[in-house]
Design a protein around this motif. Sequence first.
Motif, PDB file in Angstrom:
ATOM      1  N   ILE A 129      41.391  48.952  39.432  1.00 48.04           N
ATOM      2  CA  ILE A 129      40.519  50.120  39.576  1.00 48.04           C
ATOM      3  C   ILE A 129      39.801  50.049  40.918  1.00 48.04           C
ATOM      4  O   ILE A 129      39.677  51.056  41.633  1.00 48.04           O
ATOM      5  CB  ILE A 129      39.488  50.185  38.427  1.00 48.04           C
ATOM      6  CG1 ILE A 129      40.185  50.155  37.071  1.00 48.04           C
ATOM      7  CG2 ILE A 129      38.621  51.439  38.561  1.00 48.04           C
ATOM      8  CD1 ILE A 129      39.237  50.123  35.891  1.00 48.04           C
ATOM      9  N   LYS A 139      46.312  55.129  41.234  1.00 52.65           N
ATOM     10  CA  LYS A 139      45.431  55.237  40.079  1.00 52.65           C
ATOM     11  C   LYS A 139      46.031  54.458  38.919  1.00 52.65           C
ATOM     12  O   LYS A 139      47.170  54.700  38.521  1.00 52.65           O
ATOM     13  CB  LYS A 139      45.244  56.707  39.693  1.00 52.65           C
ATOM     14  CG  LYS A 139      44.215  56.936  38.595  1.00 52.65           C
ATOM     15  CD  LYS A 139      44.023  58.430  38.373  1.00 52.65           C
ATOM     16  CE  LYS A 139      42.944  58.699  37.349  1.00 52.65           C
ATOM     17  NZ  LYS A 139      42.731  60.153  37.151  1.00 52.65           N
ATOM     18  N   GLU A 147      41.170  58.613  30.774  1.00 46.29           N
ATOM     19  CA  GLU A 147      41.246  59.333  32.044  1.00 46.29           C
ATOM     20  C   GLU A 147      39.863  59.828  32.458  1.00 46.29           C
ATOM     21  O   GLU A 147      39.498  59.796  33.634  1.00 46.29           O
ATOM     22  CB  GLU A 147      42.206  60.523  31.883  1.00 46.29           C
ATOM     23  CG  GLU A 147      42.430  61.336  33.148  1.00 46.29           C
ATOM     24  CD  GLU A 147      43.397  60.661  34.111  1.00 46.29           C
ATOM     25  OE1 GLU A 147      43.469  61.108  35.261  1.00 46.29           O
ATOM     26  OE2 GLU A 147      44.040  59.684  33.706  1.00 46.29           O
ATOM     27  N   LEU A 150      37.838  57.008  34.038  1.00 49.61           N
ATOM     28  CA  LEU A 150      38.259  56.744  35.413  1.00 49.61           C
ATOM     29  C   LEU A 150      37.735  57.817  36.367  1.00 49.61           C
ATOM     30  O   LEU A 150      37.367  57.521  37.507  1.00 49.61           O
ATOM     31  CB  LEU A 150      39.782  56.661  35.491  1.00 49.61           C
ATOM     32  CG  LEU A 150      40.424  55.422  34.847  1.00 49.61           C
ATOM     33  CD1 LEU A 150      41.939  55.523  34.904  1.00 49.61           C
ATOM     34  CD2 LEU A 150      39.959  54.154  35.548  1.00 49.61           C
ATOM     35  N   SER A 154      35.413  57.438  39.652  1.00 51.35           N
ATOM     36  CA  SER A 154      35.778  58.009  40.948  1.00 51.35           C
ATOM     37  C   SER A 154      34.657  58.871  41.506  1.00 51.35           C
ATOM     38  O   SER A 154      34.326  58.794  42.693  1.00 51.35           O
ATOM     39  CB  SER A 154      37.054  58.835  40.817  1.00 51.35           C
ATOM     40  OG  SER A 154      37.411  59.420  42.051  1.00 51.35           O
ATOM     41  N   ALA A 170      32.135  53.868  34.339  1.00 48.18           N
ATOM     42  CA  ALA A 170      33.305  54.000  33.462  1.00 48.18           C
ATOM     43  C   ALA A 170      33.076  53.357  32.104  1.00 48.18           C
ATOM     44  O   ALA A 170      33.941  53.417  31.235  1.00 48.18           O
ATOM     45  CB  ALA A 170      34.527  53.373  34.129  1.00 48.18           C
TER      46      ALA A 170
END
Length: 510
Positions: A129, A139, A147, A150, A154, A170
Motif C-alpha cells: 500500500i 494498487k 476498496e 484504500l 489515497s 484505512a
Amino acid sequence: MTVPALKFSHDQAEAFDTIAEALRSAGVDLDDGLLTPLHDGKDRVMAVVGKAGSGKTMLLAELYKALEAAGVEVVSGDYEGRKRKDRRTLAILAPTNKAASVLRNRGVPATTIHRILYTPVYDPEYEKIAEWLAGQGEKPEIDGLSETALERASAFYAKNKSIPGALAAAGLRGSDFITGWKRRDEPLDIGFVDESSMLDEKQYEDLQEIFPTLLLFGDPAQLAPVNQSGSMVFDTMKEGQKLELHRIHRQEKDNPILDLAHALADPQLGFDDFEQMVQEIAVKDDRVVWGQRVEVDLMARSPVLVWRNATRIRLINAFRSVYGAPEDSLLEGEPLICDGLELPMKHRKKRLDLEARGLIKGAQVVYLGAGRKPGFSRLHVIGAEDPQVSAASIVKIEKPGEEEPFIPFAARMGATFLHGAAVTIHKAQGSQWNTVQVFAPDLYAAARAGRSEAGVPLWKRLAYVAITRAEERLIWVVRNRLSKPEQSLRVDDLRAPTPKFALEALDAED
C-alpha cells in the motif's frame, strides 16, 4: 534562478545564493530547477545563524520550496520507497517534537532527528500500500481491506503526504504495519536542521554520517547544550561556512516581545533597567503583561519558565494543590515531560518503538488517563505528528525539600516522566507557545549570582531564550503567587473521534 515570491533582505539573498552554489555541487541546480550529476562528492557543512526575527525560518522555507520544485524528494521518516540512482533527498529536522511542529505549522514538512536516525520496518503485505501511495507500485489487493478503505488512504495521502496517517485512515493500527525500527544504514543527500543551537556533539556527528550536505539554522544568543562549556556546534566553523543574518524582519510588525529580546544585547543594560523596560512596554501594549501572579490555567499547556530547579518543583506542587490532585494518582489533563526511557539493552526494539512514537527526552505530554494494562498511561505527545500513544509509564512527582520523588504509579520499566506544569528555560529551548509566563524572581537570582556563559551574563541568555518562546503574548511574573483556576483541567480537545494515527506501545513485560 526563479526568484521567490517574497522579498529577501540583502543578507538573506546573499545566503540563498551561497547555499545554492553549494547545492549545485551536491547535484541540485536551483537556478534552472533541475537535478544534475554530483560534481565532486565532497561533504559540506554550513550554518545560517541569526537572532530571533532575523528570517532564518523564512529562508529555510524558501530553500525547501526551491529544492522541491527542482525535483528533490523530501524524506519524512515515516516511509522510504525503493532507492533510485537519479534521486536526490532532503530531510528537514528539529531536535524536539515541538520544534518540528512549529515548522510544520508554517508549511515545512519537518520531523525529529530521531525519526531520521531510525527508519520503520514495514510488514511486506502492507508495504504494498505504501509503495502504491508513493507512486512506486500498482494498487494492491489486501485481504481484509476494502476498496473504500484504500480510497480513504489515497485521499488522506494526497492531502497530508503521511504514509502512516494514510494507513490509519484505512483502518489499520501502527502495530499492524510497522514491525520494528532499525538504525539507518544508507545516507541521505541534504539535511536542514532547525534549532541547531540545541545540538550536542554526538548528534552532530550522527548527522554528518547521514548527510554529505548539512545545513544548520541556529540562534547564537540562546543557551548552549549542557556540558558543552557554553559552545554550540557551529561556533568553530571556518569563514565561509557560517552565514549571518542581521536584519530583524519581524521588527516591521512592531513586535514588543522581540524589542525586549534584542534590547538584551546592550552590554550596559542591567537587570533593574530591563525590568523597568518591561513595565513601561506593558503599560502601552497588551502583548506584554507585568504579572503579579502565575496564571494557573495556562500551566497545563504552557509551562511556567524558571531557572532554578527548586522553583520548578515548588510551582508544580502548588499547581497540583490548587487543582486538588491526589497524591496517589494523576488527574486527566495534567502535563508531563518525558525524562527518558528506563529499559535495559535487551529491550532495544521497544526503546526505538517508544522514541519513534515521540517519547524522546524532553517531549511534552498531556496525561489522558490510565491505560488498559497496569502501569500503562494514555498520552498525547504535544507536537508529534501522530500524538496519541499508550505506553508503560513511570511517573515521578518531585517534592520540595525531598531528595527522592513520589511515584504515584509505575510500570516495572518504560517511559519515565516528570511533571510539566513548570520547566527550566534550558528545557524550553526549541519550543514556542502562544502565551509564555516567565518567573522573573529566578532571573533576578541569576543576575545576583553574577554568572556568565560564553562572556554573556547568564541572566541575559536566560531572559532571551524565555522571552523568544512567546509567539503572541509574554507575561513577566514578578511575584511568588499563584492564581486560582477558573476551570478544571480538560482533555476533550485532545481526544479526536478518529485519531490521525493511533499507535500502541509494546507491553514492556511481554
